[in-house]
Design an enzyme around this catalytic site. Structure first.
Site, PDB file in Angstrom:
ATOM      1  N   LYS A 125     174.699  58.316  25.101  1.00 38.51           N
ATOM      2  CA  LYS A 125     175.793  57.396  25.431  1.00 38.51           C
ATOM      3  C   LYS A 125     176.773  58.120  26.319  1.00 38.51           C
ATOM      4  CE  LYS A 125     177.193  53.176  24.395  1.00 38.51           C
ATOM      5  NZ  LYS A 125     176.371  52.005  23.945  1.00 38.51           N
ATOM      6  N   ASP A 165     177.863  48.836  29.002  1.00 41.17           N
ATOM      7  CA  ASP A 165     178.472  48.692  27.671  1.00 41.17           C
ATOM      8  C   ASP A 165     179.839  48.066  27.950  1.00 41.17           C
ATOM      9  OD1 ASP A 165     177.998  49.604  24.705  1.00 41.17           O
ATOM     10  OD2 ASP A 165     180.090  50.070  25.082  1.00 41.17           O
TER      11      ASP A 165
HETATM   12  P1  NDP Z   1     182.221  43.506  27.511  1.00 42.60           P
HETATM   13  O1  NDP Z   1     183.084  44.485  28.176  1.00 42.60           O
HETATM   14  O2  NDP Z   1     181.411  42.565  28.316  1.00 42.60           O
HETATM   15  O3  NDP Z   1     183.069  42.625  26.485  1.00 42.60           O
HETATM   16  C1  NDP Z   1     183.785  43.210  25.453  1.00 42.60           C
HETATM   17  C2  NDP Z   1     184.543  42.133  24.711  1.00 42.60           C
HETATM   18  O4  NDP Z   1     185.133  42.694  23.543  1.00 42.60           O
HETATM   19  C3  NDP Z   1     185.694  41.564  25.528  1.00 42.60           C
HETATM   20  O5  NDP Z   1     185.922  40.240  25.143  1.00 42.60           O
HETATM   21  C4  NDP Z   1     186.863  42.482  25.124  1.00 42.60           C
HETATM   22  O6  NDP Z   1     188.126  41.893  25.298  1.00 42.60           O
HETATM   23  C5  NDP Z   1     186.557  42.694  23.659  1.00 42.60           C
HETATM   24  N1  NDP Z   1     187.086  44.006  23.269  1.00 42.60           N
HETATM   25  C6  NDP Z   1     186.709  45.207  23.752  1.00 42.60           C
HETATM   26  N2  NDP Z   1     187.428  46.195  23.214  1.00 42.60           N
HETATM   27  C7  NDP Z   1     188.278  45.603  22.389  1.00 42.60           C
HETATM   28  C8  NDP Z   1     189.295  46.093  21.532  1.00 42.60           C
HETATM   29  N3  NDP Z   1     189.556  47.416  21.436  1.00 42.60           N
HETATM   30  N4  NDP Z   1     189.984  45.181  20.790  1.00 42.60           N
HETATM   31  C9  NDP Z   1     189.705  43.852  20.893  1.00 42.60           C
HETATM   32  N5  NDP Z   1     188.760  43.329  21.689  1.00 42.60           N
HETATM   33  C10 NDP Z   1     188.058  44.188  22.414  1.00 42.60           C
HETATM   34  O7  NDP Z   1     181.275  44.373  26.538  1.00 42.60           O
HETATM   35  P2  NDP Z   1     179.915  43.959  25.837  1.00 42.60           P
HETATM   36  O8  NDP Z   1     179.914  42.513  25.502  1.00 42.60           O
HETATM   37  O9  NDP Z   1     178.819  44.530  26.623  1.00 42.60           O
HETATM   38  O10 NDP Z   1     179.997  44.827  24.494  1.00 42.60           O
HETATM   39  C11 NDP Z   1     180.530  44.310  23.277  1.00 42.60           C
HETATM   40  C12 NDP Z   1     180.028  45.137  22.110  1.00 42.60           C
HETATM   41  O11 NDP Z   1     178.593  45.070  22.062  1.00 42.60           O
HETATM   42  C13 NDP Z   1     180.346  46.632  22.181  1.00 42.60           C
HETATM   43  O12 NDP Z   1     180.515  47.119  20.850  1.00 42.60           O
HETATM   44  C14 NDP Z   1     179.082  47.231  22.769  1.00 42.60           C
HETATM   45  O13 NDP Z   1     178.948  48.592  22.428  1.00 42.60           O
HETATM   46  C15 NDP Z   1     178.038  46.380  22.078  1.00 42.60           C
HETATM   47  N6  NDP Z   1     176.718  46.329  22.704  1.00 42.60           N
HETATM   48  C16 NDP Z   1     176.568  45.982  24.010  1.00 42.60           C
HETATM   49  C17 NDP Z   1     175.315  45.893  24.564  1.00 42.60           C
HETATM   50  C18 NDP Z   1     175.107  45.441  25.958  1.00 42.60           C
HETATM   51  O14 NDP Z   1     173.938  45.334  26.355  1.00 42.60           O
HETATM   52  N7  NDP Z   1     176.117  45.154  26.736  1.00 42.60           N
HETATM   53  C19 NDP Z   1     174.126  46.243  23.783  1.00 42.60           C
HETATM   54  C20 NDP Z   1     174.382  46.517  22.395  1.00 42.60           C
HETATM   55  C21 NDP Z   1     175.648  46.567  21.910  1.00 42.60           C
HETATM   56  P3  NDP Z   1     189.049  42.385  26.531  1.00 42.60           P
HETATM   57  O15 NDP Z   1     188.372  41.849  27.756  1.00 42.60           O
HETATM   58  O16 NDP Z   1     190.360  41.786  26.265  1.00 42.60           O
HETATM   59  O17 NDP Z   1     189.057  43.886  26.487  1.00 42.60           O
HETATM   60  O1  2IT Z   2     174.837  49.768  22.753  1.00 44.65           O
HETATM   61  C1  2IT Z   2     173.826  49.522  23.449  1.00 44.65           C
HETATM   62  O2  2IT Z   2     172.706  49.455  22.957  1.00 44.65           O
HETATM   63  C2  2IT Z   2     174.024  49.284  24.880  1.00 44.65           C
HETATM   64  N1  2IT Z   2     175.156  49.299  25.353  1.00 44.65           N
HETATM   65  C3  2IT Z   2     172.841  49.054  25.770  1.00 44.65           C
HETATM   66  C4  2IT Z   2     172.223  50.354  26.179  1.00 44.65           C
HETATM   67  C5  2IT Z   2     171.124  50.255  27.201  1.00 44.65           C
HETATM   68  O3  2IT Z   2     170.644  51.338  27.590  1.00 44.65           O
HETATM   69  O4  2IT Z   2     170.729  49.162  27.616  1.00 44.65           O
END
Ligand code: NDP
Ligand code: 2IT
Length: 447
Positions: A125, A165
């Site tokens: 990561k 992420d």
């Molecule tokens: P994005 O940046 O697309 O969206 C994140 C969302 O969560 C936004 O709505 C953001 O609001 C909110 N958020 C982030 N940080 C905070 C905080 N500290 N407090 C409150 N709200 C918060 O990210 P993703 O959707 O990609 O990721 C969301 C979660 O999923 C994370 O935990 C990530 O690690 C996990 N994840 C993502 C994957 C992926 O493929 N993208 C895969 C597996 C897991 P705001 O815009 O206001 O910051």
């Molecule tokens: O938390 C996760 O699994 C991710 N942000 C996706 C990682 C990836 O390599 O697609």
């Protein structure tokens, strides 16, 4: 004192300023307790001491120039945690809260998640405390180019393959890919989540959210039901939240609430996802703007999304966003299922409370693995210099999620892990993910 307790104490002493890493390690190590009774050879080989220490971690300066001509400096990270079963793989988080402990917790989770996918990917990561919010495209590009100028010497298609992420989406991946190619003079699948015109995979954008709902659907099937007519609350409104909402709607459920870091919306008639996509994916706006599209919806500033009555809750924002009080409210409101879309969104005491009170609970490393799994499919396509259709990738994603559910359930069954009358998928996922990595580490000697 057991082996796992001793290693946990050691970890706490060594990493006392990394609470999120300790939290993630505590959950995993406690789950693994019964494994060591069956496999004393793992303790002999100090598997836990090794698996909790990253193989390598880099921290670096990221200088860039803002639109006022001022030099800004951020801190960059890449933690290459474990390569026993494949090249390091995991996302890059861009958020002001990023520090080494956060990246280590995410990298540690990634080891077991990636193993659960059944695909050959190790755990890593990275990220930076850079905040893309409110920055111009040029500023984001300047940051991404500077970040990649250092990162490029540590990664490669067969070494370490970063992805998106929080804060890292298609735009950031594009700028980083361009800089990698320029410096290395090499067109290879070094990043996933790329645009479709330059090696990206269809379905990667949707994969984490879709996969989460495929997984939750398997859980519901086990409870003798499905998404039809279910009321669902999804936190966040980013990549994972949007495509989880889309799939819930396709399967006949109704998402009534979404949030961002400022507040949350409630729409009794069901979220209008086209509006959310326009606000978040096109305008990069705030969830509050939803009221301009749906004046009858309600916006509440601050926290509180878990007070909305629902059958299914899908936390998809960030770590530690669902606390014990929220868990109590969900249980009191009759919620039957919680599946984590984010990484570690539920605190340890909230998880325990949900499970003990009969809520069927899925840990993120199992239920959100669809994103990284589809990243691994993107790597395969890049190696083959082919691209598969949306239907092909989606079908593979679906099969992978069904298999993760089966394997986590089977491990829970094997070790008799039940809680609140349900399978304990936390224990099941941790054991199933761990076993493959541990076996590979044993086979590869002391490295
Ligand atoms: P994005 O940046 O697309 O969206 C994140 C969302 O969560 C936004 O709505 C953001 O609001 C909110 N958020 C982030 N940080 C905070 C905080 N500290 N407090 C409150 N709200 C918060 O990210 P993703 O959707 O990609 O990721 C969301 C979660 O999923 C994370 O935990 C990530 O690690 C996990 N994840 C993502 C994957 C992926 O493929 N993208 C895969 C597996 C897991 P705001 O815009 O206001 O910051
Ligand atoms: O938390 C996760 O699994 C991710 N942000 C996706 C990682 C990836 O390599 O697609």
């Amino acid at each position: 004192m057991s082996y796992t307790e001793r290693v946990l104490d050691l970890l706490k002493a060594k990493n006392s300023n990394e609470p999120e890493f300790i939290q993630a390690a505590t959950e995993v190590l406690e789950s693994l307790e019964p494994v060591f009774a069956k496999h004393p050879e793992y303790e002999e080989a100090s598997i836990l001491e090794r698996i909790t220490e990253p193989e390598r971690q880099v921290m670096f300066r990221v200088p860039w120039v803002d639109d006022n001509g001022k030099v800004q400096v951020n801190r960059g990270f890449r933690v290459q945690f474990n390569s026993a079963i494949g090249p390091y793989k995991g996302g890059l988080r861009l958020h002001p809260s990023v520090n080494l402990g956060i990246i280590k917790f995410l990298g540690f989770e990634q080891i077991f998640k990636n193993s659960l996918t059944g695909l050959p990917i190790g755990g890593g990561k990275g990220g930076s405390d850079f905040d893309p919010k409110g920055k111009s495209d040029r500023e984001v590009m300047a940051f991404c180019q500077s970040f990649m100028t250092e990162l490029c010497r540590h990664i490669g298609a067969d070494t370490d393959v970063p992805a998106g992420d929080i804060g890292t989406g298609a735009r950031e991946i594009g700028y980083m890919y361009g800089q990698y190619k320029r410096i290395k003079n090499c067109y290879e699948g070094v990043l996933t989540g790329k645009g479709l015109t330059y090696g990206g995979s269809l379905t990667r954008t949707e994969a984490t959210g879709y996969g989460l709902v495929y997984f939750a659907n398997e859980m519901l099937k086990d409870l003798g039901t499905d998404f039809t007519g279910k009321t669902v609350v999804v936190s966040g409104s980013g990549n994972v939240a949007i495509y989880a909402t889309e799939k819930v709607h396709q399967l006949g459920g109704k998402v009534v609430a979404l949030s961002d870091s400022n507040g949350w919306i409630y729409d009794e008639e069901g979220i209008d996802l086209a509006a959310v996509k326009e606000i978040k994916e096109v305008k990069r706006g705030r969830i509050k703007e939803y009221l301009e599209y749906r004046p009858n919806a309600k916006y509440t500033e601050g926290k509180g999304i878990w007070t909305v009555k629902c059958d299914v809750a899908l936390p998809c924002a960030t770590q530690n966003e669902l606390h014990l009080d929220d868990a109590k409210t969900l249980v009191a409101n009759g919620c039957v299922l919680v599946a984590e879309g984010a990484n570690m969104p539920t605190t340890l005491d909230a998880t325990k409370y949900l499970q003990e009170n009969g809520v069927y609970f899925a840990p993120g490393k199992a239920s959100n693995a669809g994103g990284v799994a589809t990243s691994a499919l993107e790597m395969s396509q890049n190696s083959q210099r082919l691209s598969w259709t949306f239907e092909e990738v989606d079908a593979k994603l679906h099969d992978i999620m069904v298999n993760i559910y089966k394997n986590a359930s089977a491990a829970a069954d094997e070790y008799g892990a039940t809680i609140g009358g349900k399978k304990n998928l936390v224990i099941g996922a941790n054991i199933a993910g761990f076993m493959k990595v541990a076996e590979a580490m044993m086979a590869q000697g002391i490295v």
